[in-house]
Design a protein around this motif. Structure first.
Motif, PDB file in Angstrom:
ATOM      1  N   GLU A 112       0.835  -1.199   0.000  1.00 23.12           N
ATOM      2  CA  GLU A 112       0.000   0.000   0.000  1.00 23.12           C
ATOM      3  C   GLU A 112       0.873   1.252   0.000  1.00 23.12           C
ATOM      4  O   GLU A 112       0.564   2.246  -0.666  1.00 23.12           O
ATOM      5  N   VAL A 113       1.953   1.203   0.738  1.00 25.71           N
ATOM      6  CA  VAL A 113       2.898   2.326   0.760  1.00 25.71           C
ATOM      7  C   VAL A 113       3.467   2.552  -0.637  1.00 25.71           C
ATOM      8  O   VAL A 113       3.601   3.691  -1.098  1.00 25.71           O
ATOM      9  N   CYS A 114       3.806   1.464  -1.317  1.00 26.10           N
ATOM     10  CA  CYS A 114       4.323   1.568  -2.695  1.00 26.10           C
ATOM     11  C   CYS A 114       3.342   2.299  -3.598  1.00 26.10           C
ATOM     12  O   CYS A 114       3.737   3.112  -4.438  1.00 26.10           O
ATOM     13  N   ASN A 115       2.067   2.003  -3.427  1.00 24.08           N
ATOM     14  CA  ASN A 115       1.036   2.570  -4.299  1.00 24.08           C
ATOM     15  C   ASN A 115       0.638   4.002  -3.931  1.00 24.08           C
ATOM     16  O   ASN A 115       0.252   4.776  -4.802  1.00 24.08           O
ATOM     17  N   ARG A 116       0.742   4.346  -2.658  1.00 20.45           N
ATOM     18  CA  ARG A 116       0.203   5.632  -2.205  1.00 20.45           C
ATOM     19  C   ARG A 116       1.254   6.656  -1.774  1.00 20.45           C
ATOM     20  O   ARG A 116       0.927   7.841  -1.655  1.00 20.45           O
ATOM     21  N   CYS A 117       2.476   6.205  -1.523  1.00 26.30           N
ATOM     22  CA  CYS A 117       3.465   7.094  -0.889  1.00 26.30           C
ATOM     23  C   CYS A 117       4.753   7.186  -1.703  1.00 26.30           C
ATOM     24  O   CYS A 117       5.823   6.746  -1.243  1.00 26.30           O
ATOM     25  N   PRO A 118       4.689   7.747  -2.887  1.00 25.52           N
ATOM     26  CA  PRO A 118       5.873   7.806  -3.756  1.00 25.52           C
ATOM     27  C   PRO A 118       6.978   8.732  -3.253  1.00 25.52           C
ATOM     28  O   PRO A 118       8.100   8.675  -3.749  1.00 25.52           O
ATOM     29  N   ASN A 119       6.649   9.585  -2.282  1.00 27.86           N
ATOM     30  CA  ASN A 119       7.627  10.563  -1.789  1.00 27.86           C
ATOM     31  C   ASN A 119       8.322  10.128  -0.504  1.00 27.86           C
ATOM     32  O   ASN A 119       8.979  10.944   0.152  1.00 27.86           O
ATOM     33  N   LEU A 120       8.216   8.851  -0.172  1.00 27.45           N
ATOM     34  CA  LEU A 120       8.837   8.337   1.043  1.00 27.45           C
ATOM     35  C   LEU A 120      10.350   8.561   1.010  1.00 27.45           C
ATOM     36  O   LEU A 120      11.019   8.264   0.019  1.00 27.45           O
ATOM     37  N   LEU A 121      10.880   9.091   2.118  1.00 29.20           N
ATOM     38  CA  LEU A 121      12.311   9.382   2.224  1.00 29.20           C
ATOM     39  C   LEU A 121      13.054   8.399   3.127  1.00 29.20           C
ATOM     40  O   LEU A 121      14.243   8.151   2.925  1.00 29.20           O
ATOM     41  N   SER A 122      12.351   7.851   4.130  1.00 31.57           N
ATOM     42  CA  SER A 122      13.018   7.001   5.107  1.00 31.57           C
ATOM     43  C   SER A 122      12.110   5.845   5.524  1.00 31.57           C
ATOM     44  O   SER A 122      10.931   6.052   5.819  1.00 31.57           O
ATOM     45  N   LEU A 123      12.682   4.639   5.550  1.00 30.25           N
ATOM     46  CA  LEU A 123      11.943   3.456   6.001  1.00 30.25           C
ATOM     47  C   LEU A 123      12.805   2.674   6.984  1.00 30.25           C
ATOM     48  O   LEU A 123      13.954   2.341   6.683  1.00 30.25           O
ATOM     49  N   THR A 124      12.240   2.390   8.155  1.00 34.51           N
ATOM     50  CA  THR A 124      12.902   1.567   9.158  1.00 34.51           C
ATOM     51  C   THR A 124      12.019   0.370   9.485  1.00 34.51           C
ATOM     52  O   THR A 124      10.851   0.539   9.829  1.00 34.51           O
ATOM     53  N   LEU A 125      12.565  -0.836   9.365  1.00 33.49           N
ATOM     54  CA  LEU A 125      11.854  -2.062   9.702  1.00 33.49           C
ATOM     55  C   LEU A 125      12.699  -2.851  10.692  1.00 33.49           C
ATOM     56  O   LEU A 125      13.854  -3.154  10.420  1.00 33.49           O
ATOM     57  N   SER A 126      12.126  -3.178  11.835  1.00 27.05           N
ATOM     58  CA  SER A 126      12.845  -3.946  12.839  1.00 27.05           C
ATOM     59  C   SER A 126      11.956  -5.067  13.370  1.00 27.05           C
ATOM     60  O   SER A 126      10.809  -4.825  13.736  1.00 27.05           O
ATOM     61  N   GLY A 127      12.491  -6.270  13.388  1.00 31.32           N
ATOM     62  CA  GLY A 127      11.722  -7.408  13.887  1.00 31.32           C
ATOM     63  C   GLY A 127      10.611  -7.849  12.960  1.00 31.32           C
ATOM     64  O   GLY A 127       9.700  -8.562  13.379  1.00 31.32           O
ATOM     65  N   CYS A 128      10.686  -7.452  11.701  1.00 28.58           N
ATOM     66  CA  CYS A 128       9.648  -7.818  10.721  1.00 28.58           C
ATOM     67  C   CYS A 128      10.106  -9.085   9.994  1.00 28.58           C
ATOM     68  O   CYS A 128      10.658  -9.038   8.880  1.00 28.58           O
ATOM     69  N   GLY A 129       9.881 -10.225  10.644  1.00 23.31           N
ATOM     70  CA  GLY A 129      10.419 -11.488  10.159  1.00 23.31           C
ATOM     71  C   GLY A 129       9.826 -12.012   8.878  1.00 23.31           C
ATOM     72  O   GLY A 129      10.384 -12.943   8.279  1.00 23.31           O
ATOM     73  N   HIS A 130       8.702 -11.460   8.431  1.00 26.03           N
ATOM     74  CA  HIS A 130       8.057 -11.974   7.228  1.00 26.03           C
ATOM     75  C   HIS A 130       8.223 -11.062   6.015  1.00 26.03           C
ATOM     76  O   HIS A 130       7.708 -11.358   4.932  1.00 26.03           O
ATOM     77  N   VAL A 131       8.921  -9.951   6.182  1.00 27.22           N
ATOM     78  CA  VAL A 131       9.155  -9.052   5.046  1.00 27.22           C
ATOM     79  C   VAL A 131      10.098  -9.727   4.058  1.00 27.22           C
ATOM     80  O   VAL A 131      11.119 -10.293   4.439  1.00 27.22           O
ATOM     81  N   THR A 132       9.757  -9.653   2.774  1.00 21.23           N
ATOM     82  CA  THR A 132      10.516 -10.374   1.751  1.00 21.23           C
ATOM     83  C   THR A 132      11.337  -9.436   0.870  1.00 21.23           C
ATOM     84  O   THR A 132      11.104  -8.231   0.824  1.00 21.23           O
ATOM     85  N   ASP A 133      12.270 -10.051   0.142  1.00 24.93           N
ATOM     86  CA  ASP A 133      13.072  -9.296  -0.823  1.00 24.93           C
ATOM     87  C   ASP A 133      12.182  -8.647  -1.883  1.00 24.93           C
ATOM     88  O   ASP A 133      12.422  -7.501  -2.282  1.00 24.93           O
ATOM     89  N   ASP A 134      11.185  -9.379  -2.350  1.00 30.18           N
ATOM     90  CA  ASP A 134      10.303  -8.851  -3.406  1.00 30.18           C
ATOM     91  C   ASP A 134       9.608  -7.581  -2.957  1.00 30.18           C
ATOM     92  O   ASP A 134       9.424  -6.643  -3.749  1.00 30.18           O
ATOM     93  N   CYS A 135       9.221  -7.545  -1.696  1.00 30.25           N
ATOM     94  CA  CYS A 135       8.532  -6.369  -1.159  1.00 30.25           C
ATOM     95  C   CYS A 135       9.463  -5.156  -1.139  1.00 30.25           C
ATOM     96  O   CYS A 135       9.072  -4.055  -1.540  1.00 30.25           O
ATOM     97  N   ILE A 136      10.695  -5.356  -0.701  1.00 23.19           N
ATOM     98  CA  ILE A 136      11.662  -4.253  -0.661  1.00 23.19           C
ATOM     99  C   ILE A 136      12.019  -3.808  -2.077  1.00 23.19           C
ATOM    100  O   ILE A 136      12.195  -2.609  -2.338  1.00 23.19           O
ATOM    101  N   LEU A 137      12.103  -4.751  -2.996  1.00 24.87           N
ATOM    102  CA  LEU A 137      12.372  -4.417  -4.397  1.00 24.87           C
ATOM    103  C   LEU A 137      11.298  -3.490  -4.953  1.00 24.87           C
ATOM    104  O   LEU A 137      11.601  -2.455  -5.575  1.00 24.87           O
TER     105      LEU A 137
END
Length: 230
Positions: A112-137
């Motif tokens: 949803e962030v990818c679709n709605r927030c194109p101006n994102l400058l900073s992202l911090t993820l901690s303890g997010c064990g299910h986040v995948t490479d495809d999502c970050i890509l």
């Protein structure tokens, strides 16, 4: 003396400033009091920064996602994170049921962030064990202005994310991949070579034991036994 002023008599700028000191739930509660407060709650300028402390918070309706979002943090510091970090083939039924309840929550939210927030400058993820490479890509592709990416204890993140950084992280200035056990030294070296201007930190990542599937572990054990016999 001046007569007392009701909060609704404040101008929009003052109300936005007032709302900025409130947490997400308090903003939502105040928005329910009248149309003017709701209008302020829905102002994109109020939502340039979002902090979440568990996957459950991502499902609430006490915030707005939009182009104004610049800084996003999802940090889950809980004993439950250890369950998510167990390799899938090693989890028992209880652990699998626990993870299934929120396995896609963070990934779906980031889409949803990818679709709605194109101006994102900073992202911090901690303890997010299910986040995948495809999502970050996808996030790197859709948020071309991203300057800071901090990943900590995200066990599914691999060198594929590092490769995506070298291709799509054109604006990236800071990259942290701390305690990400499936990151390798080879991947880190490649980032340093391809993106010398990026400040890279990888505390413990390349020195941790990576995930191995059962068949791979079995092959390693057999190879070890043969060496002992020799």
């Amino acid at each position: 003396t001046w007569p007392p002023m009701h909060i609704t008599q404040l101008n929009r700028e003052c109300l936005l400033h007032l709302f900025s000191f409130l947490d997400k739930s308090s903003r939502k509660s105040l928005a329910k009091t009248c149309h003017k407060m709701l209008d302020v709650f829905q102002d994109p300028l109020l939502w340039s920064l979002l902090n979440f402390h568990s996957p459950v918070e991502l499902k609430k309706d006490n915030f707005l996602l939009g182009p104004a979002l610049k800084y996003l943090s999802i940090c889950w510091h809980s004993q439950r994170v250890k369950v998510c970090n167990i390799e899938d083939w090693m989890k028992n039924t209880f652990q699998k049921d626990f993870c299934n309840r929120h396995e896609n929550t963070v990934n779906d939210f980031l889409l949803e962030v990818c679709n709605r927030c194109p101006n994102l400058l900073s992202l911090t993820l901690s303890g997010c064990g299910h986040v995948t490479d495809d999502c970050i890509l996808l996030l790197l592709k859709n948020c071309p202005n991203l300057k800071t990416l901090k990943l900590e204890n995200c066990v599914r993140i691999t060198d594929q994310t590092l490769e995506a950084v070298t291709v799509y992280g054109r604006s990236l200035q800071t990259l942290h991949v701390d305690f990400c056990r499936n990151i390798t030294q080879t991947g880190l070296v490649r980032v340093r070579e391809k993106c010398p201007s990026v400040t890279l930190r990888a505390e413990r990542s390349a020195n941790m034991i990576p995930d191995n599937k059962p068949e791979k572990k079995l092959m390693l054990e057999k190879a070890s036994r043969k060496l002992v016999q020799l």
